[in-house]
Enzyme design. Structure first.
Site, short mmCIF file in Angstrom:
data_model
loop_
_atom_site.label_atom_id
_atom_site.label_comp_id
_atom_site.label_asym_id
_atom_site.label_seq_id
_atom_site.Cartn_x
_atom_site.Cartn_y
_atom_site.Cartn_z
CD GLU A 167 -2.38 1.10 2.53
OE1 GLU A 167 -2.05 1.09 3.96
OE2 GLU A 167 -3.42 1.99 3.28
CG ASN A 189 -5.15 3.86 0.32
OD1 ASN A 189 -4.07 3.50 -0.26
ND2 ASN A 189 -4.85 3.73 1.05
CE LYS A 218 -7.14 1.33 3.94
NZ LYS A 218 -5.60 1.46 4.42
CD GLU A 224 -5.59 4.77 4.90
OE1 GLU A 224 -6.26 4.39 4.70
OE2 GLU A 224 -5.00 4.17 6.22
CB CYS A 240 -4.25 -1.67 5.10
SG CYS A 240 -3.10 -1.69 6.43
CG ASN A 277 2.39 0.94 4.86
OD1 ASN A 277 3.35 1.69 4.83
ND2 ASN A 277 1.55 1.21 3.84
N1 CDT Z 1 -3.28 1.61 6.87
C1 CDT Z 1 -3.88 0.92 7.33
O1 CDT Z 1 -5.13 0.86 6.77
N2 CDT Z 1 -3.49 0.15 8.35
C2 CDT Z 1 -4.37 0.14 9.18
C3 CDT Z 1 -4.53 0.72 11.28
C4 CDT Z 1 -5.28 0.83 11.40
S1 CDT Z 1 -3.98 1.73 13.25
C5 CDT Z 1 -5.44 2.89 12.79
C6 CDT Z 1 -4.64 -1.68 9.34
O2 CDT Z 1 -5.76 -2.22 9.65
O3 CDT Z 1 -3.50 -2.02 9.34
#
Ligand code: CDT
Length: 332
Positions: free
Chosen positions: A47, A115, A132, A151, A182, A207
């Site tokens: 991502e 995204n 996303k 985000e 993600c 990420n």
């Molecule tokens: N990038 C991304 O979606 N990361 C989220 C972190 C959540 S914490 C606010 C994930 O679900 O891995």
């Protein structure tokens, strides 16, 4: 004819805030060259693979963040990746922040930010785009958080659904492929929408910080990777598909991302896993015929699904309170 495709998760180590796209692209081209040496036919990058995970940085004026976004794909900066993929005949998946000038729901043309991820065929054609849907985090600066996760500030909710495309890849004349990004991996609804389109391979970039920065309660560190793997393994098993799940890893702008990229089969087994927090290529031979067992037996959707009992899945967002049991009056 055998339906085996060799795939790779191309995990990226950290990309610091000051690093230009050219550095990230050069690293990806090196991974692609290594993938070619190992006979890979499809490679999955993470991502937001071209920059640092910028939603951790707050900009009062959202337009100040536009430098993190791509307005064209390919662009001058990403062209070397497309060229290398074409040269080696490898398909790839790439996540990036997208600015699109598009009409919104009311028909007004405006600048929109998503995204996004794309699936590119060995010929360099963009086969499929996904934006996303499940955006985590918050839209306003949160002083309680040590690290922001903005985000919801920088991106609109994706408006392309969860599409699946059947397209040639490597030696295969057709593979049913879909994407998620993600946080989507934690939502069974996303997997099932792909499953309902007979997806065979899900490309997924992420990420994920090693620590829960929400400051809303304790979460043991070791559970962070467990929950990621649990979600992907369950999604693959319940929808009889493969997934190539690729992380950005290591300490980026002082914030640790947990890596642990994996490739998972339709039994829900991890068949390859990254062990470093750096650029790392993991590969697996995926026999797509393995998808048949689940989808013709326990998860034969046409025989066993009961959508008439699932109305709440699309009919409501938050959970309602259940009705409360009352002791029969005679016993009170
Ligand atoms: N990038 C991304 O979606 N990361 C989220 C972190 C959540 S914490 C606010 C994930 O679900 O891995």
């Amino acid at each position: 004819m055998s339906r085996i495709i060799t795939v790779a998760a191309a995990q990226l180590g950290p990309i610091q805030q000051a690093e230009p796209r050219s550095v990230a692209v050069a690293r990806m081209v090196r991974l692609l060259e290594r993938a070619h040496q190992r006979g890979v036919e499809l490679i999955v990058f993470p991502e937001l693979a071209l920059t640092t995970f910028f939603p951790r940085h707050y900009h009062e004026d959202i337009a100040e963040a536009d430098g993190w976004f791509e307005t064209a794909m390919p662009s001058n900066e990403t062209a070397p990746l497309f060229d290398a993929a074409r040269r080696y005949g490898i398909g790839f998946h790439l996540g990036y922040a997208e600015i699109a000038h598009e009409a919104n729901e009311t028909g007004t043309l405006r600048k929109r930010r998503f995204n996004t991820s794309i699936l590119v065929g060995p010929s360099g054609d963009v086969l499929l785009k996904y934006r996303k849907v499940h955006l985590p985090g918050h839209a306003e600066y949160d002083p309680k958080r040590v690290v922001q996760h903005l985000e919801k500030r920088y991106f609109e909710v994706g408006n392309l659904g969860f599409p699946v495309i059947r397209a040639p890849m490597g030696s295969q004349e057709g593979i049913n492929m879909g994407m998620m990004i993600c946080n989507d991996r934690r939502w069974p609804e996303a997997w099932r929408v792909l499953g309902l389109q007979s997806v065979e391979l899900v490309a997924l970039g992420y990420n994920t910080p090693s620590l829960n920065m929400d400051a809303a309660g304790f979460e043991a560190h070791h559970l962070r990777v467990f929950h990621s793997h649990l979600s992907i393994q369950a999604g693959c098993y319940q929808n009889a598909c493969f997934a190539v799940a690729t992380a950005k890893a290591g300490v980026e702008d002082g914030c640790e991302l947990f890596g642990h990229s994996i490739i998972v089969n339709p039994q829900g087994e991890i068949i390859a896993m990254a062990t470093s927090w750096d650029d790392e290529l993991i590969t697996a031979d995926c026999d797509l015929d393995m998808c048949t067992l689940g989808r013709t037996t326990i998860f034969a959707f046409d025989k066993h699904r009961r959508p008439e009992a699932y109305g709440r899945i699309t009919g409501q967002v938050g959970a309602t309170a259940p009705s409360v049991w009352n002791e029969p009056a005679a016993r009170r």
